[in-house]
Design a protein around this motif. Structure first.
Motif, PDB file in Angstrom:
ATOM      1  N   GLY A 168       8.123  65.709  -2.500  1.00 28.99           N
ATOM      2  CA  GLY A 168       9.149  64.662  -2.007  1.00 28.99           C
ATOM      3  C   GLY A 168       9.887  63.734  -3.079  1.00 28.99           C
ATOM      4  N   LEU A 169       8.865  63.085  -3.645  1.00 30.07           N
ATOM      5  CA  LEU A 169       9.242  61.965  -4.763  1.00 30.07           C
ATOM      6  C   LEU A 169       9.946  62.369  -5.900  1.00 30.07           C
ATOM      7  CD1 LEU A 169       6.233  59.836  -4.604  1.00 30.07           C
ATOM      8  CD2 LEU A 169       8.291  59.081  -3.539  1.00 30.07           C
ATOM      9  N   THR A 170       9.784  63.855  -6.107  1.00 28.17           N
ATOM     10  CA  THR A 170      10.363  64.278  -7.317  1.00 28.17           C
ATOM     11  C   THR A 170      11.832  64.544  -7.117  1.00 28.17           C
ATOM     12  OG1 THR A 170       8.339  65.066  -8.078  1.00 28.17           O
ATOM     13  CG2 THR A 170      10.267  65.974  -8.923  1.00 28.17           C
ATOM     14  N   TYR A 171      11.888  65.011  -5.645  1.00 28.92           N
ATOM     15  CA  TYR A 171      13.468  65.381  -5.423  1.00 28.92           C
ATOM     16  C   TYR A 171      14.047  64.348  -4.979  1.00 28.92           C
ATOM     17  CZ  TYR A 171      12.970  70.330  -4.125  1.00 28.92           C
ATOM     18  OH  TYR A 171      13.028  71.723  -4.154  1.00 28.92           O
ATOM     19  N   GLN A 172      13.254  63.259  -4.520  1.00 26.80           N
ATOM     20  CA  GLN A 172      14.039  61.620  -4.487  1.00 26.80           C
ATOM     21  C   GLN A 172      14.738  61.339  -5.866  1.00 26.80           C
ATOM     22  OE1 GLN A 172      11.829  58.328  -2.984  1.00 26.80           O
ATOM     23  NE2 GLN A 172      13.636  57.059  -3.283  1.00 26.80           N
ATOM     24  N   LEU A 173      13.785  61.425  -6.760  1.00 28.60           N
ATOM     25  CA  LEU A 173      14.419  61.190  -8.280  1.00 28.60           C
ATOM     26  C   LEU A 173      15.448  62.072  -8.572  1.00 28.60           C
ATOM     27  CD1 LEU A 173      14.096  59.455 -10.674  1.00 28.60           C
ATOM     28  CD2 LEU A 173      12.144  60.917 -11.223  1.00 28.60           C
ATOM     29  N   ALA A 187      23.327  66.133  -5.609  1.00 26.62           N
ATOM     30  CA  ALA A 187      22.054  64.986  -4.901  1.00 26.62           C
ATOM     31  C   ALA A 187      22.030  65.176  -3.479  1.00 26.62           C
ATOM     32  CB  ALA A 187      23.126  63.731  -5.384  1.00 26.62           C
ATOM     33  N   TRP A 188      22.867  65.607  -2.816  1.00 23.61           N
ATOM     34  CA  TRP A 188      22.643  65.999  -1.431  1.00 23.61           C
ATOM     35  C   TRP A 188      21.478  67.227  -1.314  1.00 23.61           C
ATOM     36  CZ3 TRP A 188      23.800  63.578   3.041  1.00 23.61           C
ATOM     37  CH2 TRP A 188      23.854  64.400   4.292  1.00 23.61           C
ATOM     38  N   ILE A 189      21.740  68.074  -1.926  1.00 26.83           N
ATOM     39  CA  ILE A 189      20.787  69.333  -1.939  1.00 26.83           C
ATOM     40  C   ILE A 189      19.514  68.531  -2.268  1.00 26.83           C
ATOM     41  CG2 ILE A 189      19.985  71.270  -2.911  1.00 26.83           C
ATOM     42  CD1 ILE A 189      23.066  72.161  -3.446  1.00 26.83           C
ATOM     43  N   ALA A 190      19.250  67.832  -3.324  1.00 34.22           N
ATOM     44  CA  ALA A 190      17.924  67.316  -3.604  1.00 34.22           C
ATOM     45  C   ALA A 190      17.299  66.500  -2.450  1.00 34.22           C
ATOM     46  CB  ALA A 190      17.896  66.780  -4.997  1.00 34.22           C
ATOM     47  N   ALA A 191      18.274  65.680  -1.790  1.00 27.71           N
ATOM     48  CA  ALA A 191      17.830  64.624  -0.808  1.00 27.71           C
ATOM     49  C   ALA A 191      17.457  65.641   0.348  1.00 27.71           C
ATOM     50  CB  ALA A 191      18.716  63.749  -0.315  1.00 27.71           C
ATOM     51  N   ASP A 192      17.891  66.650   0.647  1.00 22.26           N
ATOM     52  CA  ASP A 192      17.717  67.351   2.002  1.00 22.26           C
ATOM     53  C   ASP A 192      16.315  68.414   1.625  1.00 22.26           C
ATOM     54  OD1 ASP A 192      18.272  69.440   4.217  1.00 22.26           O
ATOM     55  OD2 ASP A 192      18.186  70.852   2.678  1.00 22.26           O
ATOM     56  N   ARG A 193      16.179  68.913   0.351  1.00 19.35           N
ATOM     57  CA  ARG A 193      14.948  69.387  -0.108  1.00 19.35           C
ATOM     58  C   ARG A 193      13.771  68.552  -0.132  1.00 19.35           C
ATOM     59  NH1 ARG A 193      17.916  73.371  -0.586  1.00 19.35           N
ATOM     60  NH2 ARG A 193      18.088  74.726  -2.290  1.00 19.35           N
ATOM     61  N   ALA A 197      10.391  68.849   2.400  1.00 21.44           N
ATOM     62  CA  ALA A 197       9.198  68.733   1.646  1.00 21.44           C
ATOM     63  C   ALA A 197       8.066  67.850   2.292  1.00 21.44           C
ATOM     64  CB  ALA A 197       9.041  68.353   0.238  1.00 21.44           C
ATOM     65  N   VAL A 198       8.520  66.855   2.831  1.00 18.39           N
ATOM     66  CA  VAL A 198       7.545  65.771   3.139  1.00 18.39           C
ATOM     67  C   VAL A 198       7.466  65.742   4.838  1.00 18.39           C
ATOM     68  CG1 VAL A 198       8.000  64.248   1.225  1.00 18.39           C
ATOM     69  CG2 VAL A 198       9.132  63.845   3.470  1.00 18.39           C
ATOM     70  N   SER A 209      11.581  56.435   2.275  1.00 18.34           N
ATOM     71  CA  SER A 209      12.113  56.413   0.809  1.00 18.34           C
ATOM     72  C   SER A 209      13.052  57.480   0.745  1.00 18.34           C
ATOM     73  CB  SER A 209      10.882  56.625  -0.381  1.00 18.34           C
ATOM     74  OG  SER A 209      11.345  56.256  -1.473  1.00 18.34           O
ATOM     75  N   LEU A 210      12.651  58.702   1.243  1.00 15.85           N
ATOM     76  CA  LEU A 210      13.766  59.906   1.060  1.00 15.85           C
ATOM     77  C   LEU A 210      14.950  59.571   1.952  1.00 15.85           C
ATOM     78  CD1 LEU A 210      13.609  62.424  -0.134  1.00 15.85           C
ATOM     79  CD2 LEU A 210      11.364  61.512  -0.093  1.00 15.85           C
ATOM     80  N   PHE A 211      14.908  58.888   3.100  1.00 14.05           N
ATOM     81  CA  PHE A 211      16.157  58.426   3.637  1.00 14.05           C
ATOM     82  C   PHE A 211      16.902  57.753   2.647  1.00 14.05           C
ATOM     83  CE2 PHE A 211      13.573  58.258   8.180  1.00 14.05           C
ATOM     84  CZ  PHE A 211      13.901  59.621   8.220  1.00 14.05           C
TER      85      PHE A 211
END
Length: 408
Positions: A168-173, A187-193, A197-198, A209-211
């Motif tokens: 999740g933190l890697t997708y957030q980055l 960026a939207w795809i990464a945030a959704d993924r 994950a978390v 943090s993902l929010f």
């Protein structure tokens, strides 16, 4: 269109799209509640167009994306840090079908990545991001995403939960980095993924943090009111965990409010800006000091930075001028320091103090050239100053404009 209109100011892009749509200056100006004289000055670079709320209103009427007027996304240059595989490689990693279908995982290596090593790699990339080394982050993210996904696929129990948090933190980055580059859809795809994950773990700090990455993705596409609503909803979700919150959750909560304050400013909602900033200030006081839990760089100084930035977005140049230069950002990560410098430069420029604005921008470029090059403010300030010169621009200004690739 990537790179094709880098040498146009935002005002010149407005004129280009206006003509493509067959609109007169009078009609377009009327549709955004302005005068034809104002629009003419915008298109001729006599007025700087740097407030995102105004740019978004023009983009909406012209039926183009916000990024079309900002000349985003911007090209990631090949460097020793990035290698020769950048955003396309990251796009491939984000569109890996195994991440959403779980198909084809049985044939992968039986040995999952070591969790301690994965933690170190994740922390290293976040540190690189905060050091404004965007090329390095972009180049290294695809492999880290694959390793983190492999850990989730192979582990179970408590170890899988830890792997999910790291994924999740890697997708957030990835979402945060892609937002900086103007790659809004990715960026939207990464945030959704990341949220997917978390979600099974239920860690409020990681989820919060993902929010924040979702909020940034909304901001980057000009969906400011949605970002405000997300901030309110996410804050309500986190409130139930705040009674005995530790520094990580407090930092995530406060930083979420800061992102919301920017969204409210771009929605021209000063009341909500004050509410978010005041609550963030109270949270920073509860935290007690500037810190960097979960790479938030949250604390009293970051709240002050956002007071300056929101004032700039609301057009309160006097507030930005009075407060901005007095904020000491020296103890914060480079990304935060340079982002604040861009706001101070914008405020000086709006106040017709171009020499001071240029000096601040040159100092920022010296500290973090990649960040200045990838932010629309740096590019557009330099190009607008060149356009506004009655005589020959200074060698410092011309050199800056060329390094930012907005001038031949």
């Amino acid at each position: 269109m990537r790179g094709m209109t880098m040498k146009l100011t935002i005002g010149e892009r407005v004129a280009w799209y206006r003509r493509r749509r067959g609109l007169s200056q009078e009609v377009l100006a009327g549709l955004v509640g302005r005068t034809a004289d104002w629009l003419g000055k915008i298109e001729n670079n006599r007025i700087e167009l740097d407030r995102l709320s105004v740019i978004k209103s023009l983009a909406d009427v012209l039926d183009v994306a916000l990024g079309d007027l900002l000349a985003e996304p911007s090209l990631v240059e090949w460097t020793a840090d990035s290698g020769m595989e950048t955003v396309p490689a990251l796009r491939t990693a984000l569109m890996e079908y195994r991440a959403i279908t779980a198909l084809g995982t049985s044939g992968q290596d039986a040995e999952p990545p070591d969790l301690d090593d994965l933690r170190k790699q994740t922390a290293r990339l976040w540190d690189l991001y905060q050091a404004s080394r965007f090329g390095a982050v972009t180049g290294k993210l695809p492999d880290l995403l694959r390793q983190a996904q492999a850990a989730v696929d192979h582990l179970d129990g408590r170890e899988q939960e830890q792997a999910r948090n790291l994924l999740g933190l890697t997708y957030q980055l990835a979402a945060t980095q892609l937002t900086k580059l103007g790659e809004t859809d990715l960026a939207w795809i990464a945030a959704d993924r990341g949220l997917a994950a978390v979600r099974p773990v239920g860690n409020p700090a990681i989820t919060g943090s993902l929010f924040r990455s979702v909020s940034h993705a909304l901001l980057s596409t000009g969906r400011y009111q949605d970002a405000v609503r997300l901030t309110t909803d996410a804050a309500d979700y986190l409130d139930q965990h705040l009674t005995d919150a530790g520094p990580e959750l407090l930092s995530v909560y406060g930083t979420l409010l800061l992102a919301g304050s920017m969204a409210a400013a771009r929605s021209n909602d000063p009341g909500t800006v004050r509410t978010f900033l005041n609550t963030a200030d109270e949270t920073a006081a509860r935290l007690g000091t500037d810190a960097n839990h979960l790479w938030t760089a949250f604390g009293p100084t970051n709240v002050a930075i956002h007071r300056v930035a929101t004032a700039g977005e609301l057009g309160n140049v006097q507030v930005a001028i009075d407060l901005g230069p007095r904020v000491d950002t020296s103890a914060l990560p480079m990304e935060r320091r340079v982002r604040h410098a861009l706001e101070v430069s914008r405020a000086y420029s709006s106040w017709n103090r171009q020499d001071e604005a240029l000096s601040v921008l040159l100092d920022a470029e010296l500290m973090a050239p990649e960040q200045v090059r990838h932010h629309f403010l740096g590019r557009q300030l330099a190009l607008t100053w060149v356009r506004q010169q009655k005589g020959k621009p200074s060698s410092d200004l011309v050199g800056l404009a060329r390094r930012l690739h907005v001038l031949d």
